[in-house]
Design an enzyme around this catalytic site. Sequence first.
Site, PDB file in Angstrom:
ATOM      1  N   GLU A 157       0.800  -1.237   0.000  1.00 21.35           N
ATOM      2  CA  GLU A 157       0.000   0.000   0.000  1.00 21.35           C
ATOM      3  C   GLU A 157       0.829   1.281   0.000  1.00 21.35           C
ATOM      4  O   GLU A 157       0.572   2.200   0.776  1.00 21.35           O
ATOM      5  CB  GLU A 157      -0.966  -0.013   1.191  1.00 21.35           C
ATOM      6  CG  GLU A 157      -1.876  -1.232   1.181  1.00 21.35           C
ATOM      7  CD  GLU A 157      -2.832  -1.300   2.361  1.00 21.35           C
ATOM      8  OE1 GLU A 157      -2.861  -0.368   3.177  1.00 21.35           O
ATOM      9  OE2 GLU A 157      -3.555  -2.314   2.465  1.00 21.35           O
ATOM     10  N   ASN A 199       1.970  -5.150  -3.196  1.00 19.98           N
ATOM     11  CA  ASN A 199       0.563  -5.433  -2.903  1.00 19.98           C
ATOM     12  C   ASN A 199      -0.191  -4.141  -2.609  1.00 19.98           C
ATOM     13  O   ASN A 199       0.306  -3.288  -1.857  1.00 19.98           O
ATOM     14  CB  ASN A 199       0.529  -6.347  -1.658  1.00 19.98           C
ATOM     15  CG  ASN A 199      -0.845  -6.897  -1.342  1.00 19.98           C
ATOM     16  OD1 ASN A 199      -1.511  -7.452  -2.217  1.00 19.98           O
ATOM     17  ND2 ASN A 199      -1.278  -6.761  -0.091  1.00 19.98           N
ATOM     18  N   HIS A 235     -10.614  -5.840  -2.183  1.00 18.98           N
ATOM     19  CA  HIS A 235     -11.677  -5.642  -1.191  1.00 18.98           C
ATOM     20  C   HIS A 235     -12.805  -4.938  -1.928  1.00 18.98           C
ATOM     21  O   HIS A 235     -12.748  -3.736  -2.171  1.00 18.98           O
ATOM     22  CB  HIS A 235     -11.178  -4.784  -0.021  1.00 18.98           C
ATOM     23  CG  HIS A 235     -10.100  -5.456   0.775  1.00 18.98           C
ATOM     24  ND1 HIS A 235     -10.335  -6.592   1.518  1.00 18.98           N
ATOM     25  CD2 HIS A 235      -8.791  -5.165   0.936  1.00 18.98           C
ATOM     26  CE1 HIS A 235      -9.209  -6.970   2.110  1.00 18.98           C
ATOM     27  NE2 HIS A 235      -8.261  -6.125   1.771  1.00 18.98           N
ATOM     28  N   GLU A 262      -6.414 -10.459  -1.261  1.00 18.23           N
ATOM     29  CA  GLU A 262      -7.210 -10.207  -0.048  1.00 18.23           C
ATOM     30  C   GLU A 262      -8.693 -10.137  -0.382  1.00 18.23           C
ATOM     31  O   GLU A 262      -9.429  -9.312   0.163  1.00 18.23           O
ATOM     32  CB  GLU A 262      -6.755  -8.899   0.619  1.00 18.23           C
ATOM     33  CG  GLU A 262      -5.278  -8.864   0.948  1.00 18.23           C
ATOM     34  CD  GLU A 262      -4.851  -7.623   1.727  1.00 18.23           C
ATOM     35  OE1 GLU A 262      -5.710  -6.885   2.241  1.00 18.23           O
ATOM     36  OE2 GLU A 262      -3.623  -7.385   1.808  1.00 18.23           O
ATOM     37  N   ASP A 264     -12.452 -10.023  -0.689  1.00 17.44           N
ATOM     38  CA  ASP A 264     -13.729 -10.106   0.021  1.00 17.44           C
ATOM     39  C   ASP A 264     -14.693  -9.162  -0.673  1.00 17.44           C
ATOM     40  O   ASP A 264     -14.286  -8.203  -1.311  1.00 17.44           O
ATOM     41  CB  ASP A 264     -13.604  -9.868   1.537  1.00 17.44           C
ATOM     42  CG  ASP A 264     -12.875  -8.590   1.921  1.00 17.44           C
ATOM     43  OD1 ASP A 264     -12.726  -7.679   1.074  1.00 17.44           O
ATOM     44  OD2 ASP A 264     -12.462  -8.483   3.100  1.00 17.44           O
TER      45      ASP A 264
HETATM   46  O1  9MR Z   1      -7.463  -7.854   8.534  1.00 16.41           O
HETATM   47  C1  9MR Z   1      -6.501  -7.047   9.187  1.00 16.41           C
HETATM   48  C2  9MR Z   1      -7.053  -6.531  10.513  1.00 16.41           C
HETATM   49  O2  9MR Z   1      -7.209  -7.612  11.416  1.00 16.41           O
HETATM   50  C3  9MR Z   1      -6.147  -5.482  11.089  1.00 16.41           C
HETATM   51  O3  9MR Z   1      -6.760  -4.925  12.242  1.00 16.41           O
HETATM   52  C4  9MR Z   1      -5.883  -4.421  10.061  1.00 16.41           C
HETATM   53  C5  9MR Z   1      -4.947  -3.359  10.614  1.00 16.41           C
HETATM   54  O4  9MR Z   1      -4.614  -2.393   9.704  1.00 16.41           O
HETATM   55  O5  9MR Z   1      -5.293  -4.991   8.906  1.00 16.41           O
HETATM   56  C6  9MR Z   1      -6.162  -5.883   8.283  1.00 16.41           C
HETATM   57  O6  9MR Z   1      -5.585  -6.400   7.108  1.00 16.41           O
HETATM   58  C7  9MR Z   1      -5.277  -5.441   6.096  1.00 16.41           C
HETATM   59  C8  9MR Z   1      -4.086  -5.966   5.341  1.00 16.41           C
HETATM   60  O7  9MR Z   1      -3.032  -6.235   6.214  1.00 16.41           O
HETATM   61  C9  9MR Z   1      -3.641  -4.995   4.258  1.00 16.41           C
HETATM   62  N1  9MR Z   1      -4.731  -4.646   3.390  1.00 16.41           N
HETATM   63  C10 9MR Z   1      -5.962  -4.211   4.040  1.00 16.41           C
HETATM   64  C11 9MR Z   1      -6.399  -5.259   5.061  1.00 16.41           C
HETATM   65  C12 9MR Z   1      -7.724  -4.874   5.666  1.00 16.41           C
HETATM   66  O8  9MR Z   1      -7.628  -3.676   6.359  1.00 16.41           O
END
Ligand code: 9MR
Length: 445
Positions: A157, A199, A235, A262, A264
């Site tokens: 990101e 990513n 997402h 990722e 969903d």
């Molecule tokens: O699913 C993850 C969640 O449990 C955490 O609290 C969060 C913190 O920023 O990160 C989420 O996973 C993220 C991933 O690492 C990167 N892309 C976005 C995902 C959803 O926020």
Amino acid sequence: MLRHPRRLLAAALALSAGAAGLVLAGTADAATTLGASAAEKGRYFGAAIAAGRLGDATYTRLLTTEFTSVTPENEMKWDATEPQQGRFTFTNGDRILNQGLSNGSKVRGHALLWHAQQPGWAQSLSGSALRTAAINHVTQVATHYRGKIYAWDVVNEAFADGGSGGRRDSNLQRTGNDWIEAAFRAARAADPGAKLCYNDYNTDGINAKSTGIYTMVRDFKARGVPIDCVGFQSHLGTGVDSTYQANLQRFADLGVDVQITELDVAQGANQANIYATVTRACLAVARCTGITVWGIRDTDSWRTGDNPLLFDGSGNRKAAYTSVLNALNAGGTTTPTSSPTSTPTSVPSAGCSATVSLNSWNGGYVATVRVRAGSSAVNGWTVTVALPGGSALTGVWSATGSGTSGTVSFGNVAYNGQIPAGGSTEFGFQGTGSGPTATPACRAS
Ligand code: 9MR
């Protein structure tokens, strides 16, 4: 808190496979799990998982029966692995790793550097102190997991939302625009066998942000910065961009693998269709090597209330599950090729067969070999590979190696000798010079 544009599906995607690749016919006996069905198409089907949920029997049953890849949802992030500077904790990351490996799954490492989920000490650093700490982090974590990780999200990101197509401001970005390539070089040095991915989200179609990333990847390939793959988080809301597949394809055409990392999708009338559209897009792009959903049951999701996953809170299959499975089982797809020198998948008979895919750079290569059982289970295997003149083996993982030049042989290790009928396993090796181009021979013992 979704950060992507919600667009309605404007038109069905054209699903003709434009890229070179072997077209496989559909099979009469459709596979009954996501992982098995994806494997028939030469791809993995993975899930993000949480160490804290591994004691839940329904969760682990679904995990071990349906999925062939795991990504730690949080356990390999910077705040989890280096809570104090120079003090590394891998306990939970290792739990995810071992869960995956013991199930014969791939493990996607996530994520070495990211502006979010940094430990407090890193958040307060800047300039060369932060750069040095960040590169040390990449080196230490990638070294700990060396030889075990299928693909690392090296940088997560780093691009800005909106129309600029430029980098996101962050403490890492303020250390200099070259921080991303420095991270990729450090990761390659620490774990030459892992595919190295960039990513991001909001890249689920051709738009300013994905074009900014495309331009970076093209530049990296031109300058020899080691990058092997791009992750598209996906997402999604109530629609999917009509250029979703074309976007994957334009990255693949740069010479990198693409992965849905990722996935969903918001619950709603379109959920099942959107899942199927994304699945078909991956199958239609030869270098799309797999799909990961960001959680197993709706109740495991970070998107509370969106019910965005394939299983409901009780672990029952949703319509979206059936739609993905049907899309995977539908005939006609392109075989993934990780590099132009990959050999096509041969149709397995009794015994075993092996295919190799190469990541090559000037002066060296990493080879990943997939060993497939034919119509009978295999109990031990030997793969023989002819190396070109001047090539010398420097490392082997998930196999024992014999010889370093000319014709070299690899045998199974204890945990990957038994392959069920129609199943497969992977091992790898690296070397100097050019990698092998001929199809390896496989002998079942
Ligand atoms: O699913 C993850 C969640 O449990 C955490 O609290 C969060 C913190 O920023 O990160 C989420 O996973 C993220 C991933 O690492 C990167 N892309 C976005 C995902 C959803 O926020």
